[in-house]
Design an enzyme around this catalytic site. Sequence first.
Site, mmCIF file in Angstrom:
data_model
loop_
_atom_site.group_PDB
_atom_site.id
_atom_site.type_symbol
_atom_site.label_atom_id
_atom_site.label_comp_id
_atom_site.label_asym_id
_atom_site.label_seq_id
_atom_site.Cartn_x
_atom_site.Cartn_y
_atom_site.Cartn_z
ATOM 1 N N ASP A 197 -4.754 -12.914 3.648
ATOM 2 C CA ASP A 197 -5.969 -12.395 4.259
ATOM 3 C C ASP A 197 -7.219 -12.631 3.414
ATOM 4 O O ASP A 197 -8.305 -12.195 3.796
ATOM 5 C CB ASP A 197 -5.833 -10.906 4.600
ATOM 6 N N HIS A 243 -6.434 -7.267 -0.316
ATOM 7 C CA HIS A 243 -6.523 -5.832 -0.602
ATOM 8 C C HIS A 243 -5.727 -5.509 -1.864
ATOM 9 O O HIS A 243 -4.667 -6.093 -2.109
ATOM 10 C CB HIS A 243 -5.962 -5.016 0.566
ATOM 11 N N HIS A 275 0.814 -1.224 0.000
ATOM 12 C CA HIS A 275 0.000 0.000 0.000
ATOM 13 C C HIS A 275 0.848 1.276 0.000
ATOM 14 O O HIS A 275 0.309 2.367 -0.234
ATOM 15 C CB HIS A 275 -0.928 0.043 1.213
ATOM 16 N N ASP A 299 -2.898 -10.785 -2.239
ATOM 17 C CA ASP A 299 -3.456 -10.230 -1.012
ATOM 18 C C ASP A 299 -4.909 -9.824 -1.252
ATOM 19 O O ASP A 299 -5.275 -9.428 -2.361
ATOM 20 C CB ASP A 299 -2.638 -9.012 -0.589
#
Length: 335
Positions: free
Chosen positions: A246, A161, A122, A159
């Site tokens: 995740d 996200h 990120h 991931d």
Amino acid sequence: MRFGYNEACLNHDTGERHPENPDRLRAIREGLKRKHGVEYVDPAPATDAAVAAVHDDDYVAEIRDFCESGGGNWDPDTVASDGTWDAALASAGLAQWAAEEALAGAEGRETPFALGRPPGHHAVEEDAMGFCFVNNVAVAAQSVLDDGDADRVAVFDWDVHHGNGTQDIFYDRGDVFYASVHESGLYPGTGELDETGEGPGEGTTLNAPLGAGAGDGDYLAVIDDAVAPAVERFDPDLLLVSAGFDAHRHDPISRMRVSTEGYALMAGRMRTLADDCDAGLGFVLEGGYGLDTLSEGVSIVHETFDGRPPIDSDDASDDQTRELVDDLRAAFDLD
């Protein structure tokens, strides 16, 4: 597998209730104790100069000073301590090691996996966000490009996200292909299908935003029918996996339904893809916030490279995923 690990990564203190905490690495190490063929390597941390190759100079100086002054809340989610900058450099150095080892020919049981924290995908050029301070996989990719060890690098991010930072850093570049499969609408709200790159980077970003509840069959359909053919056409020298865990069905902060075996299947697909491209393959840890599921995910990837064949899934992709795959194939002219 060979795992890159540095104790400095434990010194990034986010507080007692933060989901991204040192227990993540401790749980992974504990789970790997019971596995055959685990080897640990402690490579050198990244330098500030290597970080500044993908991040703004002023940001690097500001975040380093912030951490060395004791840290605090950079934003509501992204917490630093006085050990964070050293941990971030260590984590980026682990990613560099994974890239270098992969390009040097490490494969099979020696396939590199960087176990660093804080995670990185990120972190954008000029800011920290989403638990991330330094974009580890971007540092690794840029380092091998700058050193002349690779001409083209692909990053596949599984991931849950979207890795907005990795995408943004390379969005207008033709030498890095970024592909992400992630939960649609989840933090940070980026990663739509029509985000495909710009300028020299047009067509080198592929996003597959899946609906909540997607499982093994959906992820494998995206990989098999969109990501793999697009990456193979790009023909990278190196394939790096931003490996967050995740999207697991029991992870506490997502709504996806990937099984532990699903990660074995995805890892196997990445091994095949790297072989098909004659590319080096390395893994870099990102998210995963259920300690048991994180440990199980890393362990099953290790087992896949230690000789255990993944068990085929009976889970099928749904109509929404098939429509997404069709749209991706059309957008990237894969038919």
